[in-house]
Design a protein around this motif. Structure first.
Motif, short mmCIF file in Angstrom:
data_model
loop_
_atom_site.label_atom_id
_atom_site.label_comp_id
_atom_site.label_asym_id
_atom_site.label_seq_id
_atom_site.Cartn_x
_atom_site.Cartn_y
_atom_site.Cartn_z
N GLY A 23 35.86 83.42 3.21
CA GLY A 23 35.14 84.69 3.26
C GLY A 23 35.06 85.41 1.93
N LEU A 24 35.36 84.71 0.83
CA LEU A 24 35.28 85.34 -0.49
C LEU A 24 33.82 85.46 -0.92
N SER A 25 33.52 86.50 -1.68
CA SER A 25 32.15 86.72 -2.15
C SER A 25 31.79 85.68 -3.21
N SER A 26 30.49 85.49 -3.42
CA SER A 26 30.01 84.55 -4.43
C SER A 26 30.52 84.92 -5.82
N ASP A 27 30.56 86.22 -6.12
CA ASP A 27 31.06 86.68 -7.42
C ASP A 27 32.53 86.30 -7.60
N THR A 28 33.32 86.53 -6.57
CA THR A 28 34.75 86.22 -6.64
C THR A 28 34.96 84.71 -6.79
N ILE A 29 34.19 83.93 -6.06
CA ILE A 29 34.28 82.47 -6.15
C ILE A 29 33.94 82.01 -7.56
N GLU A 30 32.87 82.56 -8.11
CA GLU A 30 32.44 82.19 -9.46
C GLU A 30 33.51 82.53 -10.50
N LYS A 31 34.07 83.75 -10.40
CA LYS A 31 35.11 84.17 -11.36
C LYS A 31 36.35 83.28 -11.27
N GLY A 32 36.69 82.85 -10.06
CA GLY A 32 37.91 82.08 -9.87
C GLY A 32 37.79 80.60 -10.12
N ARG A 33 36.56 80.13 -10.30
CA ARG A 33 36.34 78.68 -10.39
C ARG A 33 37.18 78.00 -11.47
N ASN A 34 37.30 78.59 -12.63
CA ASN A 34 38.03 77.94 -13.71
C ASN A 34 39.34 78.63 -14.06
N PHE A 35 39.84 79.46 -13.14
CA PHE A 35 41.14 80.09 -13.37
C PHE A 35 42.23 79.04 -13.44
N LYS A 36 43.16 79.24 -14.35
CA LYS A 36 44.35 78.39 -14.42
C LYS A 36 45.46 79.10 -13.64
N VAL A 37 45.37 78.98 -12.32
CA VAL A 37 46.34 79.62 -11.44
C VAL A 37 47.70 78.96 -11.63
N ILE A 38 48.73 79.78 -11.70
CA ILE A 38 50.10 79.28 -11.81
C ILE A 38 50.79 79.47 -10.46
N SER A 39 51.32 78.40 -9.93
CA SER A 39 52.14 78.47 -8.72
C SER A 39 53.59 78.44 -9.16
N GLU A 40 54.35 79.41 -8.72
CA GLU A 40 55.78 79.46 -9.03
C GLU A 40 56.55 79.37 -7.73
N ILE A 41 57.40 78.36 -7.64
CA ILE A 41 58.13 78.10 -6.40
C ILE A 41 59.62 78.16 -6.68
N GLN A 42 60.30 78.92 -5.86
CA GLN A 42 61.77 78.95 -5.89
C GLN A 42 62.24 78.47 -4.52
N GLN A 43 62.98 77.40 -4.52
CA GLN A 43 63.51 76.84 -3.28
C GLN A 43 65.02 76.88 -3.33
N ASP A 44 65.61 77.45 -2.28
CA ASP A 44 67.05 77.48 -2.11
C ASP A 44 67.34 76.93 -0.72
N GLY A 45 67.54 75.63 -0.63
CA GLY A 45 67.73 74.99 0.67
C GLY A 45 66.46 75.09 1.48
N GLN A 46 66.52 75.80 2.61
CA GLN A 46 65.37 75.96 3.50
C GLN A 46 64.57 77.23 3.20
N ASN A 47 65.01 78.02 2.22
CA ASN A 47 64.37 79.29 1.87
C ASN A 47 63.46 79.11 0.66
N PHE A 48 62.26 79.69 0.75
CA PHE A 48 61.27 79.56 -0.32
C PHE A 48 60.72 80.92 -0.71
N ILE A 49 60.44 81.08 -1.98
CA ILE A 49 59.58 82.13 -2.49
C ILE A 49 58.45 81.39 -3.20
#
Length: 128
Positions: A23-49
């Motif tokens: 449901g994102l707008s065409s403008d938002t899709i266009e802006k995000g197309r080449n973003f270098k999104v960073i995923s940061e994951i912290q896992q402590d056993g079964q718990n995640f951020i």
């Protein structure tokens, strides 16, 4: 832990169709197309951020424990409740309309999301 780290998007498949389905707008899709999104994951056993950091300072962070119901937020700012599972080394989010898996393959974070019959794949390389 297997998922802990920082990952930067390396490749995507079916980005436009999936973002439209979200449901994102065409403008938002266009802006995000080449973003270098960073995923940061912290896992402590079964718990995640699990955080996604976008250029311009916008971030989304989901905290969850495997096997316990939690509220999650999507990139489109929609919230839903789900119980996250671990199946064969994959983190699995499965709700009525949305299915997402994440796994580490050859040191890379591979995520596959399906919404309304549209599937999106994102591969991210570990940067820290």
């Amino acid at each position: 832990m297997a998922f802990t780290g920082k990952y930067e998007i390396e490749s995507e498949k079916n980005y436009d169709d999936f973002m439209k389905r979200l449901g994102l707008s065409s403008d938002t899709i266009e802006k995000g197309r080449n973003f270098k999104v960073i995923s940061e994951i912290q896992q402590d056993g079964q718990n995640f951020i699990w955080s996604q950091h976008y250029p311009g300072g916008h971030s989304i962070s989901n905290n969850f424990t495997i096997g316990k119901e939690t509220e999650m937020e999507t990139v489109g700012n929609k919230k839903f409740k789900v119980t996250v599972k671990m199946e064969g080394g994959k983190v699995v989010v499965d709700s009525a309309n949305y299915h997402h898996t994440a796994e580490i393959v050859d040191g890379k974070l591979v995520e596959v999301s399906t919404l309304g019959g549209v599937t999106y794949e994102r591969v991210s390389k570990k940067v820290a």
